[in-house]
Design a protein around this motif. Sequence first.
Motif, short mmCIF file in Angstrom:
data_model
loop_
_atom_site.label_atom_id
_atom_site.label_comp_id
_atom_site.label_asym_id
_atom_site.label_seq_id
_atom_site.Cartn_x
_atom_site.Cartn_y
_atom_site.Cartn_z
N LYS A 213 15.84 -41.19 25.20
CA LYS A 213 16.11 -42.17 26.27
C LYS A 213 16.81 -41.52 27.46
O LYS A 213 16.53 -41.85 28.62
N GLU A 214 17.73 -40.61 27.16
CA GLU A 214 18.41 -39.90 28.24
C GLU A 214 17.46 -38.95 28.96
O GLU A 214 17.51 -38.80 30.19
N ALA A 215 16.57 -38.32 28.20
CA ALA A 215 15.62 -37.37 28.80
C ALA A 215 14.55 -38.06 29.63
O ALA A 215 13.96 -37.46 30.53
N ILE A 216 14.32 -39.33 29.35
CA ILE A 216 13.28 -40.07 30.09
C ILE A 216 13.68 -40.28 31.56
O ILE A 216 12.82 -40.30 32.44
N ILE A 217 14.97 -40.42 31.81
CA ILE A 217 15.43 -40.73 33.19
C ILE A 217 15.03 -39.61 34.15
O ILE A 217 14.34 -39.88 35.15
N PRO A 218 15.41 -38.33 33.90
CA PRO A 218 14.96 -37.27 34.83
C PRO A 218 13.44 -37.07 34.81
O PRO A 218 12.86 -36.68 35.82
N THR A 219 12.81 -37.37 33.65
CA THR A 219 11.34 -37.24 33.59
C THR A 219 10.68 -38.25 34.52
O THR A 219 9.75 -37.90 35.27
N ASN A 220 11.16 -39.49 34.50
CA ASN A 220 10.62 -40.52 35.40
C ASN A 220 10.83 -40.12 36.86
O ASN A 220 9.93 -40.27 37.70
N ASP A 221 12.02 -39.61 37.18
CA ASP A 221 12.31 -39.19 38.56
C ASP A 221 11.36 -38.07 38.98
O ASP A 221 10.85 -38.06 40.11
N PHE A 222 11.12 -37.13 38.07
CA PHE A 222 10.23 -36.01 38.38
C PHE A 222 8.81 -36.50 38.64
O PHE A 222 8.13 -36.04 39.58
N VAL A 223 8.35 -37.43 37.82
CA VAL A 223 7.00 -37.97 37.97
C VAL A 223 6.86 -38.71 39.30
O VAL A 223 5.87 -38.55 40.03
N VAL A 224 7.88 -39.50 39.64
CA VAL A 224 7.86 -40.24 40.92
C VAL A 224 7.85 -39.26 42.08
O VAL A 224 7.15 -39.45 43.09
N ASP A 225 8.63 -38.15 41.98
CA ASP A 225 8.67 -37.15 43.04
C ASP A 225 7.30 -36.50 43.24
O ASP A 225 6.91 -36.20 44.38
N ILE A 226 6.58 -36.27 42.13
CA ILE A 226 5.24 -35.67 42.25
C ILE A 226 4.31 -36.59 43.04
O ILE A 226 3.59 -36.15 43.94
N VAL B 105 -4.78 -43.79 53.08
CA VAL B 105 -4.72 -42.91 51.91
C VAL B 105 -3.34 -42.97 51.26
O VAL B 105 -3.20 -43.02 50.04
N LYS B 106 -2.30 -42.97 52.08
CA LYS B 106 -0.93 -43.02 51.54
C LYS B 106 -0.70 -44.30 50.73
O LYS B 106 -0.04 -44.29 49.69
N GLN B 107 -1.25 -45.40 51.22
CA GLN B 107 -1.11 -46.67 50.48
C GLN B 107 -1.75 -46.57 49.09
O GLN B 107 -1.21 -47.07 48.10
N GLN B 108 -2.89 -45.91 49.05
CA GLN B 108 -3.61 -45.81 47.77
C GLN B 108 -2.97 -44.79 46.82
O GLN B 108 -2.97 -44.98 45.62
N ILE B 109 -2.43 -43.70 47.38
CA ILE B 109 -1.78 -42.69 46.52
C ILE B 109 -0.58 -43.31 45.79
O ILE B 109 -0.29 -42.95 44.65
N LYS B 110 0.09 -44.24 46.39
CA LYS B 110 1.24 -44.91 45.78
C LYS B 110 0.85 -45.59 44.46
O LYS B 110 1.68 -45.74 43.55
N ARG B 111 -0.41 -45.94 44.34
CA ARG B 111 -0.87 -46.63 43.12
C ARG B 111 -0.85 -45.73 41.89
O ARG B 111 -0.90 -46.22 40.77
N PHE B 112 -0.77 -44.41 42.07
CA PHE B 112 -0.71 -43.50 40.92
C PHE B 112 0.65 -43.53 40.23
O PHE B 112 0.78 -43.03 39.11
N GLU B 113 1.63 -44.09 40.88
CA GLU B 113 2.98 -44.08 40.31
C GLU B 113 3.07 -44.92 39.03
O GLU B 113 3.66 -44.50 38.04
N GLU B 114 2.44 -46.08 39.03
CA GLU B 114 2.54 -46.99 37.87
C GLU B 114 1.93 -46.39 36.60
O GLU B 114 2.59 -46.34 35.56
N PRO B 115 0.67 -45.89 36.63
CA PRO B 115 0.13 -45.29 35.40
C PRO B 115 0.89 -44.03 34.96
O PRO B 115 0.98 -43.75 33.77
N SER B 116 1.47 -43.31 35.93
CA SER B 116 2.22 -42.10 35.58
C SER B 116 3.49 -42.47 34.81
O SER B 116 3.85 -41.82 33.82
N LEU B 117 4.20 -43.50 35.26
CA LEU B 117 5.40 -43.95 34.56
C LEU B 117 5.04 -44.57 33.21
O LEU B 117 5.79 -44.45 32.23
N ARG B 118 3.89 -45.23 33.17
CA ARG B 118 3.43 -45.80 31.90
C ARG B 118 3.14 -44.68 30.89
O ARG B 118 3.41 -44.82 29.70
N LEU B 119 2.62 -43.55 31.38
CA LEU B 119 2.36 -42.41 30.51
C LEU B 119 3.66 -41.90 29.88
O LEU B 119 3.68 -41.53 28.70
N VAL B 120 4.75 -41.89 30.64
CA VAL B 120 6.04 -41.45 30.11
C VAL B 120 6.43 -42.32 28.92
O VAL B 120 6.87 -41.83 27.88
#
Length: 698
Positions: free
Chosen positions: A501-514, A447-462
């Motif tokens: 562009k500056e605001a995207i950096i913490p947004t990406n970090d937040f998305v990855v943390d989720i 399950v953990k391996q598969q949950i990692k796959r959500f990271e790419e579409p989430s960053l793409r959404l940003v």
Amino acid sequence: MDEHLISTINKLQDALAPLGGGSQSPIDLPQITVVGSQSSGKSSVLENIVGRDFLPRGTGIVTRRPLVLQLINRRVKKNDHSADSTTKQLIDLNIEDSNKDKPENNQGQSEDNSQEWGEFLHLPGKKFFNFDEIRQEIVRETDKVTGANAGISSVPINLRIYSPYVLTLTLVDLPGLTKVPVGDQPPDIERQIKDMLLKYISKPNAIILSVNAANTDLANSDGLKLAREVDPEGTRTIGVLTKVDLMDQGTDVIDILAGRVIPLRYGYIPVINRGQKDIERKKTIRQALEDERKYFENHPSYSSKAHYCGTPYLAKKLNSILLHHIRQTLPDIKAKIEATLKKYQSELYNLGPETMDSASSVVLSMITDFSNEYAGILDGEARELSSQELSGGARISFVFHEVFKNGVDALDPFDQIKDSDIRTIMYNSSGSAPSLFVGTDAFEVLVKQQIKRFEEPSLRLVNLVFDELVRMLKQIISQPKYARYPALREAISNQFVEYLKEAIIPTNDFVVDIVNAEQTYINTAHPDLLKGSQAMTMVEEKLHPRQPAVDPKTGKALANQPPVKPLQAEEKSGFFGGFFSTKNKKKLAALESPPPVLKASGQMTERETMETEVIKLLISSYFCIVKRTIADIIPKALMLKLIVKSRTDIQKVLLEKLYGNQDIEDLTKENDITIQRRKECKKMVEILRHASDIVSSV
């Protein structure tokens, strides 16, 4: 009232004259446009109507600019206002005056009189009582714009003639059509003249006065040919036939007048002009008009219709046509002037006032407007909501609930997990002692391996949301008011993009943390997760579906069914079965070392199949839970960290970056195009306001 209508159009022509003629004027005024070839006698017809020699003469192109000729009747008798009486008065005065000018004192009509004079629009207040001076002024004003060579210009000369001998009428004399350039004329002179004429006569409100020589074939008439291009039915064309007296003996224009050759709605009128010899002998136009009248009255072909021939009838008919046309078009002209005025007033308002505020107040105002419009677009409160396409916040909503959600839903855990992978992880997670029950370790790893796959579409959404916010920026700064200060517009755009562009950096970090939070802790106690016992039952049903026993005699199901066959002792297959063979007992007894890489092989046992299916059910159940969570929480994270934050902070950021800028004066320099356009709009508004005042008096 009739004269007042024509007077109104004259005033409008004067008011709109600064805009130039032809297609440059936004208002299509009813006017009579005179077209014909150079040798057709066009100028002579106009001089006959006016009763004076006032047009330039010579070889080649003499009329090189349109001449808007406004004839104003100054009545001698105040009580008689009809066109018929004015025509009679015109003829009577012509005869009376021509009797005064006999050959013994033949210097033409007296020029020093107070009854007739001309006025030019470009020389307001100056009256020309000497018509030779009018001719000289036309030449001088033409050369001033077109130069001394034979070039042409579409900017008209406006001439107003006051006389008791004319009917109130407005005519536009256009350059004569020519085929071959002569002298220093431009090589494309034919095209230039044709283009200019078409600009005037193609307008729907233009009445075309086509002047044609009667002693040539009408089918070869240049003026009529050009008129037919824009008026193929002949509904707004009137024909004039000149040189009727020069036709071969025994020929006449009766067929043309009867409309049997080339029919026109307003028909044809034959006239007789002075010849070159008459002009050299100083024959007055009024004497020529008397000779014209006698010619038609005494000619066998025309005597019965003499009152429909000649210049006085032409003037009367043109007056009648123009009045009728004005009555039809005036309401539309009023509406057109008002609509055009509103359009230019709106544009002038958007361009801003000419007197600029201080640089700091301009910057503050622009930043405030930008921030308010940005917030408005996000909230769907834009000034102009489009019904054609989604914009602003609606596009972001589409990205969240259509693009991102569908992308997340499309992820399938089993397009990367095979049964053999599950089987291998089950054994690896059991360690040295094979497990007796289905363990959670294998489930969690997969399950953990598969949950990692959500990271790419989430960053793409940003990145998609970033693109939409930049799109909003472009939508806002494309408005005319931002074009006024190009440097400030560029600075706002750059600072906004830099902030995002500056605001995207913490947004990406937040998305990855989720995503990492979902991956870090697998909540096996989640209320929506399928229970292990439920999964076992479902797999059991799938592998061993209960078949109801049937009584062979009755065909009915038996009440007591035999129990399910218990699992048999596993045979020598399963995970390790593939590595060992019972055929070579010597090798088995030798206890050879296992191969460096051990992979699942061989057919799965029944127990392995059951455990694999159970884990797949659990993975599918938990993956769906995480899908729902990610599809819900990631857009919320972007709203918090990027969208709402940018809406809240952008005004403050722009003020910090731009308001205290040392180059603030450079930022608020107006665009040259804006300055020029404001001048043009201001001029148009003044002209159209004047025109509006004129038509509102009717």
